[in-house]
Enzyme design. Structure first.
Site, PDB file in Angstrom:
ATOM      1  N   TYR A 147       0.831  -1.210   0.000  1.00 57.42           N
ATOM      2  CA  TYR A 147       0.000   0.000   0.000  1.00 57.42           C
ATOM      3  C   TYR A 147       0.864   1.258   0.000  1.00 57.42           C
ATOM      4  CZ  TYR A 147      -3.716   3.261   1.412  1.00 57.42           C
ATOM      5  OH  TYR A 147      -4.608   4.303   1.478  1.00 57.42           O
ATOM      6  N   LYS A 151       1.188   4.003  -3.211  1.00 57.79           N
ATOM      7  CA  LYS A 151       0.866   5.426  -3.120  1.00 57.79           C
ATOM      8  C   LYS A 151       2.073   6.301  -3.472  1.00 57.79           C
ATOM      9  CE  LYS A 151      -3.466   5.190  -1.818  1.00 57.79           C
ATOM     10  NZ  LYS A 151      -4.556   5.678  -2.692  1.00 57.79           N
TER      11      LYS A 151
END
Length: 326
Positions: A147, A151
């Site tokens: 994650y 990003k």
């Protein structure tokens, strides 16, 4: 003519609130979601409107939108620890391939693109509070890396499209947000505490509960995103509430609010779990004239009322039941 806006992840927690906001602002809204973690119940009230269109589509595949497009808000992504532990490959793909496809569409349409980055780009921070200039402390191969790095890559490729293709961009770094339409069992601390209280279970804290978060009510976040989109500012901006609280104190506030008499129990802290999280919102205050307005007391009350209004079977639903892929 009405401005047209595409919102990826439009059936999700934040995406659905953005759909509401831009419909109310007079835009023609196109929501796109493959429903891995989204829920059509979040947007079904918009289906009768001629200004609203929904596409069930995986944005890691080529995206086609006929006609003009003024804005793209890229909010498609799994967003909780349970999400990225259960579906790590999809998490990486939507951050990389999905963002690439959205940027290609923005370039083709001459649209402004806003991406939903996150405070997770700062990892387990060594700087407190976190400013936009801080580069972060991220473990790329840890359990949260799929994650965090998705990003960070999202920000990099977005800036590259701005630099080399002159795509107009916005980058919002979202800190912990809560409110109606959150998934009750998505694994994040605040809805987990509410779910445990509703089920009459003990409240579970990881570590000693001293780790901090800064919780921003969803209405405040949506206002900040709206202002950023229309600002013309192309560097990252933190949007969050700087009111910092330990998870132990948060759990006690939720116990008081719900009247739950269960005790607090402790489990080991997950690997790479951030110890502190607090946004420096100087840029948001200066550039956008924005700061949060909803107190945590009021926001928690509204959120509790929403969770309590859900059918009781939602209170006990296992997190794995929210997934449509393996």
């Amino acid at each position: 003519m009405k401005k047209r806006i595409l919102i990826t992840g439009g059936a999700g927690f934040l995406g659905s609130h953005l759909c509401d906001r831009f419909i109310n602002e007079g835009y023609e809204v196109i929501a796109m979601d493959n429903l891995i973690t989204g829920d059509l119940r979040n947007i079904e009230h918009l289906f009768p409107l001629k200004e609203f269109t929904y596409y069930n589509h995986d944005i890691t595949k080529f995206i086609h939108i006929p006609g003009k497009l003024d804005y793209i808000l890229h909010f498609a992504s799994p967003a909780s620890p349970i999400d990225y532990l259960k579906i790590p490959i999809q998490t990486l793909k939507v951050g990389a391939m999905g963002t690439h496809n959205c940027l290609g569409l923005a370039k083709a349409k001459g649209a402004t693109m806003l991406i939903a980055s996150t405070s997770e780009v700062y990892g387990d921070p060594l700087v407190h509070p976190q400013t936009e200039e801080y580069w972060g402390n991220v473990n790329p191969i840890g359990p949260r890396g799929v994650y965090d790095e998705a990003k960070r890559y999202m920000e990099s490729i977005t800036m590259a499209y701005h630099t080399y293709h002159n795509v107009d961009i916005r980058i919002v770094r979202i800190f912990n947000t809560y409110g109606p339409r959150m998934r009750l069992n998505d694994g994040r601390a605040l809805p987990a505490f509410f779910g445990q209280a509703l089920r009459g279970e003990d409240i579970v804290l990881f570590g000693d509960g001293s780790q901090t978060r800064s919780f921003c009510y969803v209405d405040d976040l949506i206002e900040g995103i709206y202002r950023l989109l229309l600002s013309g500012y192309t560097l990252p901006v933190n949007i969050g509430n700087p009111s910092e609280i330990s998870l132990r104190d948060l759990s006690e506030e939720i116990l008081d609010l719900t009247g739950h008499t269960g005790k607090i129990t402790y489990k080991p802290l997950p690997k790479d779990d951030p110890k502190q999280r607090q946004p420096d919102i100087t840029k948001a205050r200066t550039l956008l004239n924005w700061e949060p307005k909803v107190s945590r007391e009021e926001g928690l009350q509204r959120t509790y009322e929403y969770f309590r209004s859900l059918p009781p079977e939602e209170w006990v639903k296992s997190p794995k039941e929210f997934y449509s892929v393996k």
